[in-house]
Write a protein that holds these residues in place. Structure first.
Motif, PDB file in Angstrom:
ATOM      1  N   THR A   1     -36.142  14.372  70.996  1.00 17.75           N
ATOM      2  CA  THR A   1     -37.349  13.542  70.894  1.00 17.75           C
ATOM      3  C   THR A   1     -37.507  12.687  72.139  1.00 17.75           C
ATOM      4  O   THR A   1     -38.612  12.539  72.668  1.00 17.75           O
ATOM      5  N   TRP A   2     -36.378  12.133  72.600  1.00 20.02           N
ATOM      6  CA  TRP A   2     -36.448  11.294  73.795  1.00 20.02           C
ATOM      7  C   TRP A   2     -36.897  12.098  75.011  1.00 20.02           C
ATOM      8  O   TRP A   2     -37.699  11.616  75.819  1.00 20.02           O
TER       9      TRP A   2
ATOM     10  N   GLN B   1     -45.686   8.802  67.115  1.00 20.14           N
ATOM     11  CA  GLN B   1     -45.388  10.229  67.000  1.00 20.14           C
ATOM     12  C   GLN B   1     -43.933  10.542  67.343  1.00 20.14           C
ATOM     13  O   GLN B   1     -43.406  11.581  66.961  1.00 20.14           O
ATOM     14  N   PHE B   2     -43.303   9.631  68.098  1.00 20.22           N
ATOM     15  CA  PHE B   2     -41.921   9.861  68.521  1.00 20.22           C
ATOM     16  C   PHE B   2     -40.925   9.009  67.733  1.00 20.22           C
ATOM     17  O   PHE B   2     -39.729   9.029  68.023  1.00 20.22           O
ATOM     18  N   LEU B   3     -41.416   8.255  66.761  1.00 23.89           N
ATOM     19  CA  LEU B   3     -40.542   7.395  65.970  1.00 23.89           C
ATOM     20  C   LEU B   3     -39.922   8.162  64.812  1.00 23.89           C
ATOM     21  O   LEU B   3     -40.573   8.999  64.172  1.00 23.89           O
ATOM     22  N   ASP B   4     -38.682   7.872  64.536  1.00 21.35           N
ATOM     23  CA  ASP B   4     -37.984   8.438  63.386  1.00 21.35           C
ATOM     24  C   ASP B   4     -37.930   7.361  62.302  1.00 21.35           C
ATOM     25  O   ASP B   4     -37.223   6.359  62.462  1.00 21.35           O
TER      26      ASP B   4
ATOM     27  N   MET C   1     -36.336   0.735  63.741  1.00 22.49           N
ATOM     28  CA  MET C   1     -37.535   0.743  64.566  1.00 22.49           C
ATOM     29  C   MET C   1     -37.349  -0.025  65.869  1.00 22.49           C
ATOM     30  O   MET C   1     -37.805   0.396  66.933  1.00 22.49           O
ATOM     31  N   LEU C   2     -36.687  -1.189  65.778  1.00 18.40           N
ATOM     32  CA  LEU C   2     -36.549  -2.048  66.952  1.00 18.40           C
ATOM     33  C   LEU C   2     -35.856  -1.326  68.096  1.00 18.40           C
ATOM     34  O   LEU C   2     -36.311  -1.376  69.241  1.00 18.40           O
ATOM     35  N   MET C   3     -34.756  -0.642  67.794  1.00 17.56           N
ATOM     36  CA  MET C   3     -34.026   0.070  68.837  1.00 17.56           C
ATOM     37  C   MET C   3     -34.866   1.205  69.421  1.00 17.56           C
ATOM     38  O   MET C   3     -34.843   1.436  70.644  1.00 17.56           O
ATOM     39  N   GLN C   4     -35.638   1.882  68.599  1.00 16.07           N
ATOM     40  CA  GLN C   4     -36.470   2.972  69.095  1.00 16.07           C
ATOM     41  C   GLN C   4     -37.585   2.446  70.008  1.00 16.07           C
ATOM     42  O   GLN C   4     -37.868   3.031  71.052  1.00 16.07           O
ATOM     43  N   TYR C   5     -38.215   1.351  69.605  1.00 19.92           N
ATOM     44  CA  TYR C   5     -39.235   0.752  70.458  1.00 19.92           C
ATOM     45  C   TYR C   5     -38.632   0.263  71.780  1.00 19.92           C
ATOM     46  O   TYR C   5     -39.258   0.361  72.837  1.00 19.92           O
ATOM     47  N   LEU C   6     -37.413  -0.263  71.696  1.00 16.80           N
ATOM     48  CA  LEU C   6     -36.743  -0.736  72.912  1.00 16.80           C
ATOM     49  C   LEU C   6     -36.467   0.424  73.856  1.00 16.80           C
ATOM     50  O   LEU C   6     -36.698   0.323  75.073  1.00 16.80           O
ATOM     51  N   ILE C   7     -35.992   1.537  73.312  1.00 17.40           N
ATOM     52  CA  ILE C   7     -35.729   2.726  74.139  1.00 17.40           C
ATOM     53  C   ILE C   7     -37.019   3.227  74.775  1.00 17.40           C
ATOM     54  O   ILE C   7     -37.055   3.581  75.965  1.00 17.40           O
ATOM     55  N   MET C   8     -38.092   3.254  74.000  1.00 17.82           N
ATOM     56  CA  MET C   8     -39.386   3.703  74.520  1.00 17.82           C
ATOM     57  C   MET C   8     -39.896   2.778  75.611  1.00 17.82           C
ATOM     58  O   MET C   8     -40.411   3.247  76.643  1.00 17.82           O
ATOM     59  N   ALA C   9     -39.766   1.486  75.401  1.00 22.15           N
ATOM     60  CA  ALA C   9     -40.240   0.522  76.398  1.00 22.15           C
ATOM     61  C   ALA C   9     -39.479   0.677  77.708  1.00 22.15           C
ATOM     62  O   ALA C   9     -40.081   0.710  78.787  1.00 22.15           O
TER      63      ALA C   9
END
Length: 206
Positions: free
Chosen positions: A5-6, A135-138, A143-151
């Motif tokens: 996904t990443w 669309q890329f969130l699991d 959620m916080l860690m995923q948003y941080l990785i995306m940012a």
């Protein structure tokens, strides 16, 4: 977020960053006017706005802005007016012989602020982030860690791309041998800012 996904998100970030827009025009204008070392401060402002937009989306405020016609219009027309201001300013910039020794210095804080305003005053960016990131969130992971990785991913990619735009424009300083050439370039960037303003003016809320 899985590695697959990443990687898909990483590719999407490159496609988004490489697409020409007001940020790219601002980066090229900054590189042309101030050289790479100073002009790159503009890119920092662009990223600060991007991070804030991601925070807004992650906090759920982005959905409210996406559905508020008034908020959308206020942000959009502020952005249009600011880009028109930059277009006029660049068009009317005095022509002078631009060499590595005689270019304007440029104040870092002013360049950071300019980049921030350019990026943040585009309401379509918030709506775009609101549409793309989920669309890329699991849902099964924090959620916080995923948003941080995306940012971090989006900012890192955009910094590289804007470095390319800024650096290429800075290299063009070597080709400026007369005030006439400088006037032509100033007006070319003025037109590009004007086009960016016109495109932003046509944006409609989905």
């Amino acid at each position: 977020m899985s590695i697959e996904t990443w990687l898909a998100f990483f590719v999407a970030c490159w496609l988004i960053s490489l697409s020409p827009g007001a940020g790219a025009v601002a980066s090229m204008a900054s590189g042309m006017n101030y050289g790479f070392a100073r002009g790159y401060w503009n890119a920092l402002g662009l990223q600060l706005a991007l991070v804030l937009q991601i925070v807004i989306v992650a906090a759920g405020v982005g959905a409210l802005l996406a559905t508020s016609a008034l908020a959308f219009a206020l942000i959009k027309w502020f952005g249009v007016l600011y880009l028109l201001y930059l277009a006029i300013r660049q068009w009317r910039a005095p022509a002078q012989t631009m060499t590595l020794e005689h270019r304007p210095i440029g104040r870092p804080l002013s360049l950071v602020l300019r980049g921030f305003v350019i990026n943040f005053s585009n309401p379509k960016a918030i709506i775009f982030i609101l549409a793309v990131l989920p669309q890329f969130l699991d849902p099964g992971r924090p959620m916080l860690m995923q948003y941080l990785i995306m940012a971090v991913t989006m900012v890192a990619v955009d910094l590289v791309v804007m470095a390319g735009y800024t650096g290429l424009a800075a290299k063009a300083l070597r080709l400026l041998n007369s005030p006439q050439q400088q006037r032509l370039l100033n007006r070319s960037f003025g037109v590009m800012f004007g086009v960016a303003a016109g495109l932003l003016a046509t944006v409609r809320r989905v």
